[in-house]
Motif scaffolding. Structure first.
Motif, PDB file in Angstrom:
ATOM      1  N   GLY B 325       0.786  -1.239   0.000  1.00 53.62           N
ATOM      2  CA  GLY B 325       0.000   0.000   0.000  1.00 53.62           C
ATOM      3  C   GLY B 325       0.813   1.283   0.000  1.00 53.62           C
ATOM      4  N   GLU B 326       2.125   1.149  -0.282  1.00 51.21           N
ATOM      5  CA  GLU B 326       2.943   2.365  -0.342  1.00 51.21           C
ATOM      6  C   GLU B 326       2.598   3.173  -1.588  1.00 51.21           C
ATOM      7  OE1 GLU B 326       5.218   3.333   1.821  1.00 51.21           O
ATOM      8  OE2 GLU B 326       5.657   1.549   3.017  1.00 51.21           O
ATOM      9  N   SER B 327       2.792   4.463  -1.527  1.00 52.08           N
ATOM     10  CA  SER B 327       2.630   5.291  -2.713  1.00 52.08           C
ATOM     11  C   SER B 327       3.832   5.071  -3.628  1.00 52.08           C
ATOM     12  CB  SER B 327       2.520   6.759  -2.321  1.00 52.08           C
ATOM     13  OG  SER B 327       3.713   7.169  -1.692  1.00 52.08           O
ATOM     14  N   ILE B 328       3.754   5.631  -4.830  1.00 55.33           N
ATOM     15  CA  ILE B 328       4.827   5.471  -5.823  1.00 55.33           C
ATOM     16  C   ILE B 328       5.473   6.824  -6.070  1.00 55.33           C
ATOM     17  CG2 ILE B 328       5.389   4.695  -8.160  1.00 55.33           C
ATOM     18  CD1 ILE B 328       2.813   3.013  -8.073  1.00 55.33           C
ATOM     19  N   PRO B 329       6.527   7.143  -5.343  1.00 56.84           N
ATOM     20  CA  PRO B 329       7.183   8.428  -5.583  1.00 56.84           C
ATOM     21  C   PRO B 329       8.000   8.390  -6.870  1.00 56.84           C
ATOM     22  CG  PRO B 329       8.319   7.250  -3.828  1.00 56.84           C
ATOM     23  CD  PRO B 329       7.185   6.383  -4.271  1.00 56.84           C
ATOM     24  N   GLY B 330       8.337   9.556  -7.357  1.00 58.22           N
ATOM     25  CA  GLY B 330       9.136   9.639  -8.578  1.00 58.22           C
ATOM     26  C   GLY B 330      10.456  10.339  -8.328  1.00 58.22           C
ATOM     27  N   ILE B 331      11.374  10.164  -9.271  1.00 56.36           N
ATOM     28  CA  ILE B 331      12.643  10.891  -9.237  1.00 56.36           C
ATOM     29  C   ILE B 331      13.041  11.169 -10.679  1.00 56.36           C
ATOM     30  CG2 ILE B 331      14.106   8.800  -9.230  1.00 56.36           C
ATOM     31  CD1 ILE B 331      15.938  10.401  -7.207  1.00 56.36           C
ATOM     32  N   ALA B 332      13.685  12.291 -10.917  1.00 50.79           N
ATOM     33  CA  ALA B 332      14.130  12.633 -12.270  1.00 50.79           C
ATOM     34  C   ALA B 332      15.472  13.339 -12.188  1.00 50.79           C
ATOM     35  CB  ALA B 332      13.107  13.540 -12.953  1.00 50.79           C
ATOM     36  N   HIS B 333      16.391  12.943 -13.041  1.00 57.19           N
ATOM     37  CA  HIS B 333      17.689  13.608 -13.100  1.00 57.19           C
ATOM     38  C   HIS B 333      17.788  14.380 -14.418  1.00 57.19           C
ATOM     39  CE1 HIS B 333      18.937  11.389  -9.583  1.00 57.19           C
ATOM     40  NE2 HIS B 333      18.645  10.247 -10.168  1.00 57.19           N
ATOM     41  N   GLY B 334      18.384  15.571 -14.351  1.00 58.21           N
ATOM     42  CA  GLY B 334      18.523  16.395 -15.560  1.00 58.21           C
ATOM     43  C   GLY B 334      19.963  16.430 -16.044  1.00 58.21           C
TER      44      GLY B 334
END
Lengths: 341, 341
Positions: B325-334
Motif C-alpha cells: 500500500g505504499e505510494s509510488i514516488p518519482g525521481i528525475a535527473h537532468g
C-alpha cells in the motif's frame, strides 16, 4: 588541477582527501545482544524489529532514516548543507532506501551493489566531495533480517532449516557524513571492484561466492597503490563470514600474501557464533556499515589503527537469476581509511 | 582548482566539461518497427526478443553487453581504456546489468533509479570524467518487455488486459562512452533529482506518478542555472508517455512556465500509438536511453539542437511496496547536453 589521481587499473587516490565526519548506526535486537551491542547509536528492543512500523520493509526504511538523521546530527552539519545522498539496500528496486530517505529531501543517487553497497556509497560520496561537487555528502545502506528472508529465501513462518553455511542477515543501517572539513578519519583512496565469477551457484553459501571478489580487490589495491598489505593495520572485509573468510585467506596465500594477522570480517565480528545461532556469520548491507561505523571508525579516530582497508563484498544474484540457474558472481569495493592526526 | 561548480541547491556545472563520445543502441522487434526503427544500431528480428538466449533476463543482459561493445567500438577507444562503468536496470537486484557486463571486466558501479537510471548513470560518468577520476567511462541501462512484465505485473501467458494508462516497456539497451576528448556533444551540467511524492498509488499509471518529479527537476534546473528554459532548444523527458506528459505540461504552466513548443517525451516518440497498441506510450530504462542515443544525440551532433535538457524519470516502487500500500514516488535527473562546434 583535478583532484583524482588514477592509481593503476582500478584505484584512485585523492590529492586533497575528503574526511569521514560522522557515522550513525542503528540495529535490531539480536545485534544489540551481540559482542558489539553497546557500541551502536540506537538499539531496537522489539524482537520483531519493527521500529514502530507495521511491515519489515517499512521498518528497514525507518532505520535508514534514523541512521541518516543520527549521522547528520553527530556531524554538526545542518541537514540542508548535505548536498547529495548515495544509498542502497538489498530489496528489489531499492525501496528501503527510496521510502527511507524520501522525507530527508536530499538529492539522491540510488545504488545497488548487494552487500558491497556501503563501499560503493562511500567511494562515490568521497569522489563527489573530493571532486568539488559537494561540501558534504551522505552514504547510507541497510538490511533487515525479516525483509531479506522474505526477499531471498522462505517465509519466516515456514521455519525452514538453515544449512550451516548460511549467514544471518543483519538488521541494521549505517550512515556516514563525508565532508571537506578535517576530522580524524581521512578517506584517502578507493579501489573500485569488478565482477568476479567462480561459477558458484549456492545461495546458501554467500561467503564462498564473494571471497574471490574480495581477493581480487585486495590484490588489485596492493598492485595499484604499489604497496604491501602490511601498510594496513587492518583489512576489514564486509560479510564473508566464517566460510568466506577461510576461503579468502587461502586464496590470498595461493597468491603469496598472508593477511591473517591483520584481517577481520564484520560478519564474524557482529555476532557471537557460539551463543547466537548465526551459523556462518552475519551478512547484509547493514552488517559492514554498522560494524564500520560503530567499531572500526572509532579505532581509527583514536589512532589505534592508522590505516585500514575496508572491503565490503556483494553477491550479485536475485531469486530469478538463481531459479534460472545463473551462477552468483561477487563484487567488492575497497576504501582506504586513515587516521588523521 | 576543482572541476565541479555547484549551481544552486542541486545542480553542477563543469569548469572543463566532459564529452559524449559515442552511443550504442539495441532494441527489440516492436521498437524496430516503430518510428525510430531505422536509427538503432542493432534491431532484434525475433518476436520473443530472446537475442539467441533462452530467458528474457539473459536476453536483457545480452542486449546490455552488445550495447556497451557497440558504444565502445563506435568511440574508437580501446575497451581496456574504459576505466569505470555505471549501469543499472529495472530487475530486482540489478541482475540484467551484473550478468550483462560481467564479461567486459570493467570496474563497475551498480545503480538503481528506476527509469531515471540513464540520467543517473550519465551524471555519475560525467562527474567521474570531469573530476579527473577517469579518461573514459561507460554509462549503460536496459529494459525488456518480457522481463519487466514478469517482474512487475502478470505472467504474459495470462494475457491480462492492460488499462489505457499503462505504458509498454521498451525492449532495448543504450550505452554511452563519456570522455575527456572533444566531440560534438558536451555534457555541460547536471541537476540531481530528489524524491517527489504526490501520493499516487496506481502502478498502471507510471507517467502520472513520475510527472511531478520531472516538473521539480526542470524548475530546479531553471533556478539553479539562473536561466530561462528558452535556453534549451529541446527538453526531453524519459518516459512520461501521453498521460504523464500532459500532467507535466500542466504542472509547469501552474508554475508560470510553458515548454510545450520545445518538449518531447521518449515514451511518446519511440512507438506509434495509433498502430502499435502501446496505450500511454513507451517506458523502461531502455526507452530514454535508446531514444537519446539514436535520435537526440545525432540532432545535437548536427547542431540542429544546440542545447538540450534530458530528463529521464523513474517511479520508485516494487511489487512488495505496491502490495503493502505504499505510494509510488518519482525521481528525475537532468542532464544538459550542448552542441560543441
Amino acid at each position: 588541477m583535478r583532484n583524482g589521481i588514477a592509481k593503476g587499473k582500478q584505484s584512485l587516490g585523492f590529492a586533497e582527501a575528503p574526511y569521514l565526519l560522522s557515522a550513525g548506526t542503528i540495529v535490531g535486537q539480536k545485534e544489540s545482544q551481540g559482542p558489539l551491542g553497546k557500541l551502536f547509536d540506537e538499539r531496537g528492543q522489539d524482537k520483531n524489529n519493527l521500529f514502530g512500523k507495521t511491515t519489515w520493509e517499512e521498518a528497514e526504511s525507518e532505520m535508514q532514516k534514523r541512521a541518516c538523521l543520527r549521522a547528520v546530527e553527530k556531524s554538526g552539519i545542518p541537514k540542508d548543507k548535505i548536498r547529495y545522498l548515495f544509498g542502497g539496500d538489498l530489496l528489489r528496486q531499492g525501496t528501503a532506501t527510496a521510502m527511507g530517505i524520501e522525507s530527508l529531501q536530499i538529492p539522491m543517487f540510488g545504488l545497488f551493489g548487494a552487500c558491497s553497497t556501503s563501499g560503493e556509497a562511500l567511494a562515490l560520496a568521497s569522489m563527489t566531495v573530493a571532486g568539488g561537487y559537494a561540501d558534504y555528502a551522505l552514504a547510507v545502506t541497510s538490511s533487515h533480517f525479516g525483509s531479506a528472508e522474505k526477499e531471498f529465501r522462505f517465509p519466516l513462518g515456514y521455519a525452514s532449516q538453515r544449512p550451516l553455511s548460511a549467514q544471518w542477515t543483519v538488521t541494521g543501517s549505517g550512515a556516514f557524513v563525508i565532508g571537506c572539513e578535517k576530522s580524524k578519519v581521512r578517506l584517502s583512496g578507493v579501489t573500485v571492484g569488478k565482477i568476479v565469477d567462480y561459477g558458484l551457484k549456492d545461495s546458501q553459501n554467500m561467503g564462498g561466492c564473494m571471497a574471490p571478489a574480495a581477493c581480487d580487490t585486495i590484490l588489485t589495491n596492493r598492485k595499484d597503490f604499489g604497496q604491501d598489505l602490511e601498510a594496513y593495520d587492518q583489512i576489514v572485509t564486509g560479510d564473508l563470514g566464517y566460510i568466506g573468510s577461510t576461503i579468502l585467506l587461502e586464496l590470498l596465500k595461493k597468491n603469496g600474501v598472508d593477511i591473517e594477522d591483520r584481517h577481520m570480517d564484520c560478519g564474524k565480528t557482529i555476532f557471537d557464533q557460539q551463543t547466537q545461532d548465526t551459523h556462518a556469520g552475519g551478512s547484509g548491507c547493514g552488517c559492514a556499515a554498522v560494524t564500520l561505523g560503530s567499531y572500526v571508525v572509532p579505532k581509527i579516530c583514536k589512532g589505534e589503527w592508522k590505516k585500514v582497508l575496508f572491503v565490503p563484498t556483494g553477491a550479485l544474484m536475485s531469486t530469478v537469476s538463481f531459479n534460472e540457474g545463473e551462477s552468483i558472481p561477487g563484487i567488492a569495493h575497497g576504501i582506504v581509511l586513515e587516521h588523521a592526526g
